[in-house]
Write a protein that holds these residues in place. Sequence first.
Motif, PDB file in Angstrom:
ATOM      1  N   ASN A   1       0.800  -1.231   0.000  1.00 44.53           N
ATOM      2  CA  ASN A   1       0.000   0.000   0.000  1.00 44.53           C
ATOM      3  C   ASN A   1       0.835   1.284   0.000  1.00 44.53           C
ATOM      4  O   ASN A   1       0.739   2.116   0.910  1.00 44.53           O
ATOM      5  CB  ASN A   1      -0.958   0.014   1.205  1.00 44.53           C
ATOM      6  N   PRO A   2       1.639   1.500  -1.036  1.00 43.48           N
ATOM      7  CA  PRO A   2       2.364   2.777  -1.150  1.00 43.48           C
ATOM      8  C   PRO A   2       1.381   3.901  -1.449  1.00 43.48           C
ATOM      9  O   PRO A   2       0.263   3.651  -1.916  1.00 43.48           O
ATOM     10  CB  PRO A   2       3.295   2.541  -2.349  1.00 43.48           C
ATOM     11  N   ARG A   3       1.794   5.119  -1.189  1.00 50.32           N
ATOM     12  CA  ARG A   3       0.909   6.262  -1.439  1.00 50.32           C
ATOM     13  C   ARG A   3       1.281   7.026  -2.698  1.00 50.32           C
ATOM     14  O   ARG A   3       0.464   7.741  -3.268  1.00 50.32           O
ATOM     15  CB  ARG A   3       0.925   7.181  -0.222  1.00 50.32           C
ATOM     16  N   TYR A   4       2.539   6.905  -3.110  1.00 54.11           N
ATOM     17  CA  TYR A   4       3.020   7.621  -4.293  1.00 54.11           C
ATOM     18  C   TYR A   4       3.892   6.695  -5.124  1.00 54.11           C
ATOM     19  O   TYR A   4       4.445   5.722  -4.611  1.00 54.11           O
ATOM     20  CB  TYR A   4       3.843   8.851  -3.887  1.00 54.11           C
ATOM     21  N   VAL A   5       4.029   7.016  -6.404  1.00 55.19           N
ATOM     22  CA  VAL A   5       4.966   6.266  -7.251  1.00 55.19           C
ATOM     23  C   VAL A   5       6.387   6.606  -6.840  1.00 55.19           C
ATOM     24  O   VAL A   5       7.219   5.731  -6.613  1.00 55.19           O
ATOM     25  CB  VAL A   5       4.753   6.595  -8.746  1.00 55.19           C
ATOM     26  N   ASP A   6       6.680   7.911  -6.738  1.00 54.99           N
ATOM     27  CA  ASP A   6       8.040   8.357  -6.453  1.00 54.99           C
ATOM     28  C   ASP A   6       8.022   9.439  -5.366  1.00 54.99           C
ATOM     29  O   ASP A   6       7.024  10.153  -5.218  1.00 54.99           O
ATOM     30  CB  ASP A   6       8.685   8.906  -7.730  1.00 54.99           C
ATOM     31  N   ARG A   7       9.109   9.570  -4.651  1.00 57.87           N
ATOM     32  CA  ARG A   7       9.172  10.561  -3.573  1.00 57.87           C
ATOM     33  C   ARG A   7       8.993  11.989  -4.081  1.00 57.87           C
ATOM     34  O   ARG A   7       8.536  12.854  -3.332  1.00 57.87           O
ATOM     35  CB  ARG A   7      10.481  10.428  -2.797  1.00 57.87           C
ATOM     36  N   LYS A   8       9.327  12.232  -5.333  1.00 55.49           N
ATOM     37  CA  LYS A   8       9.157  13.590  -5.883  1.00 55.49           C
ATOM     38  C   LYS A   8       7.676  13.954  -6.041  1.00 55.49           C
ATOM     39  O   LYS A   8       7.334  15.126  -6.238  1.00 55.49           O
ATOM     40  CB  LYS A   8       9.882  13.736  -7.215  1.00 55.49           C
ATOM     41  N   ASP A   9       6.794  12.944  -5.952  1.00 59.85           N
ATOM     42  CA  ASP A   9       5.357  13.190  -6.093  1.00 59.85           C
ATOM     43  C   ASP A   9       4.709  13.649  -4.789  1.00 59.85           C
ATOM     44  O   ASP A   9       3.553  14.085  -4.791  1.00 59.85           O
ATOM     45  CB  ASP A   9       4.647  11.915  -6.560  1.00 59.85           C
ATOM     46  N   VAL A  10       5.439  13.544  -3.685  1.00 65.12           N
ATOM     47  CA  VAL A  10       4.884  13.929  -2.384  1.00 65.12           C
ATOM     48  C   VAL A  10       4.656  15.438  -2.343  1.00 65.12           C
ATOM     49  O   VAL A  10       5.529  16.221  -2.730  1.00 65.12           O
ATOM     50  CB  VAL A  10       5.832  13.510  -1.234  1.00 65.12           C
ATOM     51  N   GLU A  11       3.487  15.834  -1.878  1.00 69.43           N
ATOM     52  CA  GLU A  11       3.145  17.255  -1.799  1.00 69.43           C
ATOM     53  C   GLU A  11       4.093  17.983  -0.841  1.00 69.43           C
ATOM     54  O   GLU A  11       4.378  17.468   0.252  1.00 69.43           O
ATOM     55  CB  GLU A  11       1.703  17.429  -1.300  1.00 69.43           C
ATOM     56  N   PRO A  12       4.577  19.178  -1.224  1.00 71.30           N
ATOM     57  CA  PRO A  12       5.483  19.950  -0.360  1.00 71.30           C
ATOM     58  C   PRO A  12       4.894  20.206   1.031  1.00 71.30           C
ATOM     59  O   PRO A  12       5.629  20.157   2.033  1.00 71.30           O
ATOM     60  CB  PRO A  12       5.649  21.276  -1.125  1.00 71.30           C
ATOM     61  N   ALA A  13       3.602  20.443   1.119  1.00 67.63           N
ATOM     62  CA  ALA A  13       2.960  20.707   2.409  1.00 67.63           C
ATOM     63  C   ALA A  13       3.039  19.484   3.312  1.00 67.63           C
ATOM     64  O   ALA A  13       3.276  19.606   4.522  1.00 67.63           O
ATOM     65  CB  ALA A  13       1.496  21.111   2.203  1.00 67.63           C
ATOM     66  N   GLU A  14       2.847  18.294   2.736  1.00 63.61           N
ATOM     67  CA  GLU A  14       2.939  17.063   3.521  1.00 63.61           C
ATOM     68  C   GLU A  14       4.368  16.830   3.983  1.00 63.61           C
ATOM     69  O   GLU A  14       4.612  16.413   5.127  1.00 63.61           O
ATOM     70  CB  GLU A  14       2.462  15.863   2.691  1.00 63.61           C
ATOM     71  N   LEU A  15       5.306  17.122   3.102  1.00 61.32           N
ATOM     72  CA  LEU A  15       6.722  16.960   3.427  1.00 61.32           C
ATOM     73  C   LEU A  15       7.124  17.900   4.562  1.00 61.32           C
ATOM     74  O   LEU A  15       7.829  17.506   5.505  1.00 61.32           O
ATOM     75  CB  LEU A  15       7.560  17.246   2.178  1.00 61.32           C
ATOM     76  N   GLU A  16       6.663  19.142   4.500  1.00 65.40           N
ATOM     77  CA  GLU A  16       6.972  20.130   5.530  1.00 65.40           C
ATOM     78  C   GLU A  16       6.359  19.735   6.864  1.00 65.40           C
ATOM     79  O   GLU A  16       6.986  19.879   7.917  1.00 65.40           O
ATOM     80  CB  GLU A  16       6.467  21.511   5.098  1.00 65.40           C
TER      81      GLU A  16
END
Length: 293
Positions: free
Chosen positions: A187-202
């Motif tokens: 159950n991954p949430r994204y294909v690649d880490r670059k797809d993660v939303e900046p707000a979620e990352l922050e």
Amino acid sequence: MTKISAKLVKELRDMTGVGMMDAKKALVAVEGDMDKAVDYLRENGMAKAAKKSDRIAAEGVTHIIESGNKAAIVEVNAETDFVAKNDQFQALVKEIAQLILENEPATLEDALKIESDGSTIEDKIAEATTVIGEKISLRRFEVISKEESQNFGLYSHMGGRISVITLIEGADEQTARDVSMHTAAINPRYVDRKDVEPAELEHEKQVLTEQALNEGKPANIVEKMIKGRLDKFLAEISLNDQPFVKDPDMTVSKFVASKNGEILSFVRYEVGEGIEKREENFAEEVMNQMKQN
């Protein structure tokens, strides 16, 4: 004869789950009286699903279908797992998936309006609700297209409890299906880490910073800790970075690359995810019945 508005017909349909023509017929018969119309439908055996609109349909099944360069995934819900295994319910789900694949509706509302054999998907669901006796609903769907150089990977787990479609550039169908099996399990949430939303990352960075500070770590160490933990977090939610279930010594992206492919996208549906299921309190139910008697 009393004129029956479309709004009134819809209201009765929503309340009872019957088809449009049956709802209109009932309203005409009782000159537009809503309560009498419900009684009319019940008396004529057409409203077994009366007043089920407030029930929670968190069970059901997902289904995937492919034809040529298109694939579709749907989730149709029912109230119980027992009904989800019903042959009529299963046939309805397959018919809905086929119609959605053929028509490629843009929205759920558009999907419900798709017609086949003189009735819409919405009518078919209402009829099944009446016959089966449980609230049934089309929750979501997605139609995916591919190029000739691309491959679909279709995989269903536990009889449609979880379904996945993966789209891969190059490689082959088996590779794409292996990735779908992995996605169903991990159950991954994204294909690649670059797809993660900046707000979620922050947000995650802030949480990890607080964790490190609360552990009493020196400020000069905190930044290095956060970088390592953030990297671990991204690896856990990104399909490309996850250890491949069939060979944990390599990541999913490396596995696909070894087959001369690249993951483009995936869609994963799990029945009922995100739906708050009602907890039944049988003791309270018995007490309420005793008070009414």
